[in-house]
Design a protein around this motif. Sequence first.
Motif, mmCIF file in Angstrom:
data_model
loop_
_atom_site.group_PDB
_atom_site.id
_atom_site.type_symbol
_atom_site.label_atom_id
_atom_site.label_comp_id
_atom_site.label_asym_id
_atom_site.label_seq_id
_atom_site.Cartn_x
_atom_site.Cartn_y
_atom_site.Cartn_z
ATOM 1 N N LYS B 12 -1.309 18.970 -5.573
ATOM 2 C CA LYS B 12 -0.752 17.648 -5.274
ATOM 3 C C LYS B 12 -1.383 16.581 -6.176
ATOM 4 O O LYS B 12 -1.011 15.415 -6.108
ATOM 5 C CB LYS B 12 -1.018 17.280 -3.802
ATOM 6 C CG LYS B 12 -0.232 18.123 -2.819
ATOM 7 C CD LYS B 12 1.231 17.990 -3.126
ATOM 8 C CE LYS B 12 2.113 18.122 -1.925
ATOM 9 N NZ LYS B 12 3.530 18.034 -2.289
ATOM 10 N N GLY B 13 -2.377 16.995 -6.968
ATOM 11 C CA GLY B 13 -3.078 16.032 -7.818
ATOM 12 C C GLY B 13 -2.890 16.353 -9.284
ATOM 13 O O GLY B 13 -1.857 16.026 -9.872
ATOM 14 N N SER B 14 -3.867 17.022 -9.865
ATOM 15 C CA SER B 14 -3.845 17.200 -11.318
ATOM 16 C C SER B 14 -2.989 18.367 -11.809
ATOM 17 O O SER B 14 -2.812 18.510 -13.021
ATOM 18 C CB SER B 14 -5.276 17.328 -11.852
ATOM 19 O OG SER B 14 -5.972 18.287 -11.126
ATOM 20 N N THR B 15 -2.484 19.192 -10.933
ATOM 21 C CA THR B 15 -1.563 20.252 -11.397
ATOM 22 C C THR B 15 -0.288 20.218 -10.548
ATOM 23 O O THR B 15 0.120 21.234 -9.979
ATOM 24 C CB THR B 15 -2.191 21.668 -11.320
ATOM 25 O OG1 THR B 15 -2.514 21.944 -9.954
ATOM 26 C CG2 THR B 15 -3.441 21.789 -12.160
ATOM 27 N N GLN B 16 0.333 19.060 -10.517
ATOM 28 C CA GLN B 16 1.539 18.936 -9.690
ATOM 29 C C GLN B 16 2.679 19.826 -10.169
ATOM 30 O O GLN B 16 3.620 20.098 -9.435
ATOM 31 C CB GLN B 16 2.012 17.483 -9.683
ATOM 32 C CG GLN B 16 1.051 16.554 -8.965
ATOM 33 C CD GLN B 16 1.358 15.102 -9.284
ATOM 34 O OE1 GLN B 16 2.372 14.576 -8.855
ATOM 35 N NE2 GLN B 16 0.489 14.465 -10.048
ATOM 36 N N GLU B 17 2.567 20.282 -11.422
ATOM 37 C CA GLU B 17 3.633 21.132 -11.943
ATOM 38 C C GLU B 17 3.748 22.446 -11.176
ATOM 39 O O GLU B 17 4.841 23.004 -11.065
ATOM 40 C CB GLU B 17 3.436 21.404 -13.443
ATOM 41 C CG GLU B 17 2.217 22.223 -13.829
ATOM 42 C CD GLU B 17 0.935 21.401 -13.925
ATOM 43 O OE1 GLU B 17 0.996 20.182 -13.708
ATOM 44 O OE2 GLU B 17 -0.114 22.010 -14.208
#
Lengths: 302, 287
Positions: B12-17
């Motif tokens: 949900k933060g730095s790897t939303q992909e």
Amino acid sequence: MEKGEKYLVKVRLREPNAASSRVVAYEVPYQKDMRIIDALNWLTGEGESIAYRWFCSSKKCGSCAMRVNGVPKLTCWEKLEKDTLIEPLDNFEVTRDLVVEREAYQARYLTFKPYVERNHTPAWPEPLKHTEMLSTYKLMDCIECGICTSGCPAYSGAGGPFPGPWALVQAAKFANDPRDELDRSSEMELSGADYCMSCHRCEELCPMEIPIVSEAIEPMRALAARGPKGTANFPVLFADNVRQNAFVKSSSLFLRSRGLAGIFKNLGMLVRMFTHKKTNLSVQSSATARNQVQAIFSAAEK
Amino acid sequence: MRFAYYPGCTSKGSTQEVDLASRSLAKHLGIDLIELNDAGCCGSCEIKAVNPDLHLMLNARILSMASERQLEILTVCDTCQANLLSTGRKLEQDPVKRATITEKLRSAGVNYTGAPKTRHFTRILMEEFGERKLAEKVVKPLGELRVATFACCHTFRGDGKELRNLGLLERLTEVTGANAIPIRADGDCCGFHILMVNEDLAARAAGKFLARCKDAQVDCVVTSSPLCHAALDIYQKSAEAASGRKIQIPVLHVEQIVAMSMGIRPERLGLERHMVSVDRLIEKAIA
């Protein structure tokens, strides 16, 4: 396998202070139940010059650890395979052939005061419960073979930032002892205990099956986090972040743990993270989530 | 097919992909994801060092949220999976601990009744669909790609290990038609858990693996962990500095390559969010 069948045993040899090593291949006649240490003993009995350590031959002295086909193992407790490569332990300086230098490492963990220190004379007989000693009992199984540290990806030598699992087991053995009265948070804070990568490789390799991470490294990280300088308090900052947000808000955690200096050092990366939509500054948990997580923190701390 | 979806904090933060790709893939396959919106953090590897009971309680709360909905948990993070599994196991095996934790949770308004089944998306794909059915859905085989797989250490070590996941990442990669190249050594670690406290040491560990990937001329790394992804992709420049090598290898989430092979458009997979460009990889994969 048939008795007397030739097994290929390759040994990495290195003269003292030599810049390079060489692998020498030997043929060893297989005997039933032959272990790796038996093959080395047979070779030296035949007059081959191979330096290696061993003593008890029964998984107790911890001196015969070597890398066997790439994996650190106790050679007195491993069956000889038909094609075996024997090398010195990784992560240690090689003294000669299969003998590694252990003194620099042991000198480092001696700074952790590996003994029980008391501030008062205990009552006699001293009341001591088995349940209080459980953690220390498990750590007392350590035979100091060095296999855990040899396989550790965070360890980079006796002078490196992480002291390695072996040293932390020795520290925890006494820190977890209910009779110990020494406040070890200051020394643990500076020990590098918080640089464990949590990969659990040490536990996987430990021939004594010691729960190294949960019984030694995590308790030592907890001690380090309580240190007076606050230099190893990342787990506390992490927990505070979760208490506040219910989830981890990485932007504020980065700021608190790395400070402005860290932001300046990583400015290029942070800008690129922003342009690649890797920073989610607006994400927020619901009030319900935050209230419940905070209630859990309060209940856990009672 | 319906699951309680627990993406974890990093997704949900730095790897939303990985969240975007997992949702796209699930929709494509007819999997209904009911997100546990208020679930919060599983504690990663940090909170258990501060307070082991707190760690158990945070995870037991997440488990109870899925139990209330009578759903199994689908996660896309190996570390979240490990924490949820280890909590369920500990509370199952230790009745005294379970009684203490359950009572504390009750005082915080949480009713823990037991752990629902928790599986990573990769295992759900392999168990619920299987290799044959998944292969039938592949419309763009990624046959030209050489892929180094990287499963998180927590998949196969520690209290939360799930040995049934061993090899699934490689097999799922092969389902897409790509070639899984065995590069990850037993002693490899991405270093994620010390990135905030010693970036140099973490980068050294990541750099060792990535340099070997470079030597093997792989097209990309594929991981089942958003934490490993962050260490190998976001911090790849640090890994380059530590290893003294120019690396520039794209790092993908397994959900992304499975989705790509099934014809889901790259725009729906968050590929533009990667720090190491995946443009050339997409050209090669789609060509």
